[in-house]
Design an enzyme around this catalytic site. Structure first.
Site, PDB file in Angstrom:
ATOM      1  N   ASN A  64       0.866  -1.186   0.000  1.00 45.83           N
ATOM      2  CA  ASN A  64       0.000   0.000   0.000  1.00 45.83           C
ATOM      3  C   ASN A  64       0.899   1.231   0.000  1.00 45.83           C
ATOM      4  O   ASN A  64       1.512   1.554   1.013  1.00 45.83           O
ATOM      5  CB  ASN A  64      -0.884  -0.051   1.265  1.00 45.83           C
ATOM      6  CG  ASN A  64      -1.753   1.181   1.424  1.00 45.83           C
ATOM      7  OD1 ASN A  64      -1.821   2.033   0.532  1.00 45.83           O
ATOM      8  ND2 ASN A  64      -2.417   1.285   2.565  1.00 45.83           N
ATOM      9  N   GLY A 121       3.878   5.490  10.619  1.00 46.98           N
ATOM     10  CA  GLY A 121       3.691   6.736   9.871  1.00 46.98           C
ATOM     11  C   GLY A 121       2.730   7.725  10.488  1.00 46.98           C
ATOM     12  O   GLY A 121       2.306   8.679   9.831  1.00 46.98           O
ATOM     13  N   SER A 125       3.329  -2.348  10.359  1.00 44.71           N
ATOM     14  CA  SER A 125       4.788  -2.359  10.575  1.00 44.71           C
ATOM     15  C   SER A 125       5.458  -3.659  10.130  1.00 44.71           C
ATOM     16  O   SER A 125       6.422  -4.114  10.746  1.00 44.71           O
ATOM     17  CB  SER A 125       5.122  -2.099  12.048  1.00 44.71           C
ATOM     18  OG  SER A 125       4.678  -0.821  12.424  1.00 44.71           O
ATOM     19  N   HIS A 169      -9.685   0.950   5.125  1.00 40.87           N
ATOM     20  CA  HIS A 169      -8.376   1.113   5.778  1.00 40.87           C
ATOM     21  C   HIS A 169      -8.541   2.075   6.957  1.00 40.87           C
ATOM     22  O   HIS A 169      -9.315   3.025   6.885  1.00 40.87           O
ATOM     23  CB  HIS A 169      -7.356   1.656   4.781  1.00 40.87           C
ATOM     24  CG  HIS A 169      -5.966   1.644   5.324  1.00 40.87           C
ATOM     25  ND1 HIS A 169      -5.511   2.607   6.193  1.00 40.87           N
ATOM     26  CD2 HIS A 169      -4.945   0.768   5.152  1.00 40.87           C
ATOM     27  CE1 HIS A 169      -4.265   2.314   6.533  1.00 40.87           C
ATOM     28  NE2 HIS A 169      -3.889   1.219   5.911  1.00 40.87           N
ATOM     29  N   LYS A 214       0.116   4.274  -0.229  1.00 41.15           N
ATOM     30  CA  LYS A 214      -0.525   5.436   0.406  1.00 41.15           C
ATOM     31  C   LYS A 214      -0.285   6.693  -0.446  1.00 41.15           C
ATOM     32  O   LYS A 214      -0.194   6.577  -1.663  1.00 41.15           O
ATOM     33  CB  LYS A 214      -0.036   5.578   1.845  1.00 41.15           C
ATOM     34  CG  LYS A 214      -0.228   4.273   2.641  1.00 41.15           C
ATOM     35  CD  LYS A 214      -0.055   4.420   4.116  1.00 41.15           C
ATOM     36  CE  LYS A 214      -0.300   3.064   4.776  1.00 41.15           C
ATOM     37  NZ  LYS A 214      -0.191   3.109   6.215  1.00 41.15           N
ATOM     38  N   GLU A 262      -5.534  -5.249  10.581  1.00 36.86           N
ATOM     39  CA  GLU A 262      -4.502  -4.231  10.773  1.00 36.86           C
ATOM     40  C   GLU A 262      -4.798  -3.461  12.063  1.00 36.86           C
ATOM     41  O   GLU A 262      -5.549  -2.469  12.033  1.00 36.86           O
ATOM     42  CB  GLU A 262      -4.517  -3.243   9.609  1.00 36.86           C
ATOM     43  CG  GLU A 262      -4.153  -3.845   8.285  1.00 36.86           C
ATOM     44  CD  GLU A 262      -3.534  -2.810   7.362  1.00 36.86           C
ATOM     45  OE1 GLU A 262      -2.412  -3.012   6.930  1.00 36.86           O
ATOM     46  OE2 GLU A 262      -4.178  -1.778   7.111  1.00 36.86           O
ATOM     47  N   GLU A 286      -6.868   4.448   7.985  1.00 34.62           N
ATOM     48  CA  GLU A 286      -6.658   5.873   7.674  1.00 34.62           C
ATOM     49  C   GLU A 286      -7.912   6.474   7.037  1.00 34.62           C
ATOM     50  O   GLU A 286      -8.205   7.658   7.226  1.00 34.62           O
ATOM     51  CB  GLU A 286      -5.413   6.032   6.778  1.00 34.62           C
ATOM     52  CG  GLU A 286      -4.139   5.842   7.606  1.00 34.62           C
ATOM     53  CD  GLU A 286      -2.943   5.274   6.871  1.00 34.62           C
ATOM     54  OE1 GLU A 286      -2.933   5.292   5.623  1.00 34.62           O
ATOM     55  OE2 GLU A 286      -2.011   4.804   7.551  1.00 34.62           O
TER      56      GLU A 286
HETATM   57  P1  PGA Z   1       2.704   0.074   7.676  1.00 34.40           P
HETATM   58  O1  PGA Z   1       1.247   0.298   7.068  1.00 34.40           O
HETATM   59  O2  PGA Z   1       3.246  -1.213   7.101  1.00 34.40           O
HETATM   60  O3  PGA Z   1       3.501   1.272   7.247  1.00 34.40           O
HETATM   61  O4  PGA Z   1       2.554  -0.005   9.150  1.00 34.40           O
HETATM   62  C1  PGA Z   1       0.377  -0.770   6.870  1.00 34.40           C
HETATM   63  C2  PGA Z   1      -0.939  -0.266   6.329  1.00 34.40           C
HETATM   64  O5  PGA Z   1      -1.397   0.802   6.741  1.00 34.40           O
HETATM   65  O6  PGA Z   1      -1.555  -0.915   5.463  1.00 34.40           O
END
Ligand code: PGA
Length: 260
Positions: free
Chosen positions: A8, A172, A215, A93, A10, A165, A95
């Site tokens: 991803n 981030g 992560s 997701h 982003k 997740e 976010e």
């Molecule tokens: P990350 O993000 O691997 O940077 O923790 C995972 C995600 O948000 O899908």
């Protein structure tokens, strides 16, 4: 069942950078029928990358879309506008949920829209740090899984992927993310299979791919991929570093071959 390695990206990379990055990956990724490598670039890059990608090696996913097909929805991109470009779409997701206020109702509409347009939704679920601390993980995951799948028939569930997740493990967001212990992840995978088996039946519960994200790096990828219920990974930060992402693909291939 295949193993899925999903990157991803982003809100990173310009269109040009996305294309160069994809080029690097395509040079190294082999055609592997038991391993599905997917990347989710920004919406801007989907069109050019859909012409560049070798779909035998890798597939594209959308990070987001709107569930209506056409109309007066300023600033949105519809699922029917991207359906010919991608095979997968992330839905729900954290976010999107916590920064942009997407609700389970929005997530449900997007899952249904993706299925209607022939895309495989990757439904993301996971609790926040506070929810985990208060012992609410089971309820939150149950609500998000059932909320997202409310309009999904047993037949269509075969086209859905679920990614666990935990929000506190996603990098981030300022504070350093905590790394999830594989045991905790396996507990939630088991819970998701139980929810699916109670809502649908054992066979669809067993055959729904479950991914872990939060992560993930080449250093810890194997610890998650070795879990009995893990069918792949959803990777943010580490998917922006070509050697890291390629290493994780190799690890996934090795874990799979060792299991066979
Ligand atoms: P990350 O993000 O691997 O940077 O923790 C995972 C995600 O948000 O899908």
């Amino acid at each position: 069942m295949k193993t899925y390695i999903v990157g991803n990206w982003k809100m990173n990379f310009t269109v040009g950078e996305s294309s160069l990055f994809l080029h690097k990956l395509l040079q190294k990724v082999r055609i592997m029928r038991d391993l599905e490598v997917v990347v989710a670039p920004s919406l801007m890059a989907l069109q050019p990358l859909s012409l560049q990608i070798d779909r035998r090696k890798m597939k594209l996913a959308a990070q987001n879309f709107y569930d209506k097909d056409f109309g007066a929805y300023t600033g949105e991109v519809s699922v029917s506008q991207i359906r010919s470009l991608v095979n997968y779409a992330l839905v729900g997701h954290s976010e999107r949920r916590y920064i942009f206020g997407e609700t389970d109702k929005d997530v449900r509409a997007k899952v249904a829209a993706a299925l209607r347009c022939g895309l495989t939704p990757i439904l993301c679920v996971g609790e926040t740090a506070e929810e985990r601390a208060c012992g609410e993980t089971t309820d939150v995951v149950r609500d998000q899984v059932l909320g997202g799948l409310q309009d999904v028939s047993k037949e269509d569930l075969g086209k859905v992927i679920i990614a666990y997740e935990p929000v506190w493990a996603i990098s981030g967001h300022g504070k350093p993310a905590r790394v999830a212990s594989p045991l905790d992840v396996e507990d939630v995978f088991k819970l998701i299979r139980k929810i699916l088996s109670e809502t649908y039946d054992d066979s669809v519960a067993e055959s729904t791919p479950l991914l872990f994200g939060g992560s993930v790096k080449s250093l810890n990828a194997e610890s998650y991929l070795s879990l009995p219920d893990c069918n792949g990974l959803l990777i943010g930060g580490a998917s922006l570093i070509a050697p890291e992402f390629l290493d994780i693909i190799e690890i996934a291939k090795r874990v799979r071959d060792d299991r066979a």
